[in-house]
Design a protein around this motif. Structure first.
Motif, short mmCIF file in Angstrom:
data_model
loop_
_atom_site.label_atom_id
_atom_site.label_comp_id
_atom_site.label_asym_id
_atom_site.label_seq_id
_atom_site.Cartn_x
_atom_site.Cartn_y
_atom_site.Cartn_z
N GLY A 26 6.75 8.41 6.92
CA GLY A 26 7.34 7.31 7.67
C GLY A 26 6.36 6.20 8.01
N PHE A 27 5.23 6.14 7.29
CA PHE A 27 4.27 5.07 7.51
C PHE A 27 4.81 3.77 6.93
N GLN A 28 4.14 2.68 7.23
CA GLN A 28 4.47 1.39 6.62
C GLN A 28 3.39 1.03 5.60
N LEU A 29 3.81 0.39 4.53
CA LEU A 29 2.88 -0.11 3.53
C LEU A 29 2.40 -1.47 4.01
N ARG A 30 1.14 -1.55 4.41
CA ARG A 30 0.60 -2.82 4.93
C ARG A 30 0.07 -3.72 3.82
N GLU A 31 -0.46 -3.13 2.77
CA GLU A 31 -0.99 -3.95 1.68
C GLU A 31 -1.04 -3.15 0.39
N ASP A 32 -0.73 -3.81 -0.71
CA ASP A 32 -0.87 -3.23 -2.04
C ASP A 32 -1.26 -4.38 -2.97
N THR A 33 -2.55 -4.57 -3.14
CA THR A 33 -3.08 -5.67 -3.92
C THR A 33 -3.81 -5.14 -5.14
N ARG A 34 -3.43 -5.63 -6.32
CA ARG A 34 -4.10 -5.23 -7.56
C ARG A 34 -5.45 -5.93 -7.63
N ILE A 35 -6.50 -5.14 -7.87
CA ILE A 35 -7.85 -5.69 -8.00
C ILE A 35 -8.21 -5.87 -9.47
N ASP A 36 -7.87 -4.87 -10.29
CA ASP A 36 -8.05 -4.98 -11.74
C ASP A 36 -7.04 -4.03 -12.39
N ASP A 37 -7.21 -3.73 -13.67
CA ASP A 37 -6.24 -2.89 -14.37
C ASP A 37 -6.14 -1.48 -13.79
#
Length: 131
Positions: A26-37
């Protein structure tokens, strides 16, 4: 002012870890940023948390992969505080979280140990009221 911003949990796969932390805990996704492949910056936190989050870091080599699920040598390594122990415990059990013991009352609060999807041990804890 200083505070802990992130605590890293080494994971096998970003998406399966996100699913567990968001859908099961039940957590929240605060960030999902692609850095590279291969690499992403993925941060989750308990809903409503304003400070500390969990950085989900995909294991990048054999040494890191060997630590997935046993980052603290079998000890409880992360403590999830709650203001509603009974409600969170019931919801988490219903969602399939593996608790290693029945809830118990300690001098510091109500607590039960659970494992994340990889086997890392956490305490679900409702601190005792200050007197």
């Amino acid at each position: 002012m200083r505070h802990l911003e992130l605590v890293t949990v080494v994971v096998r796969d970003y998406d399966e870890a996100i699913s567990f932390y968001v859908d099961t805990l039940g957590f929240q996704l605060r960030e999902d940023t692609r850095i590279d492949d291969e690499k992403r910056w993925v941060v989750v936190s308990p809903r409503g948390a304003r400070e500390t989050g969990v950085l989900l870091a995909k294991a990048a080599n054999d040494r890191q992969r060997s630590r997935v699920g046993d980052q603290t040598g079998g000890r409880v390594g992360i403590f999830l505080h709650t203001g509603d122990f009974e409600g969170d415990y019931a919801r988490m059990r219903y969602a399939g979280v593996s608790f290693l013991e029945e809830p118990r009352q300690e001098s510091y609060g109500k607590v039960a140990v659970f494992e994340d999807l990889y086997g890392n041990r956490w305490d679900l804890i409702q601190p005792a009221e200050a007197s």
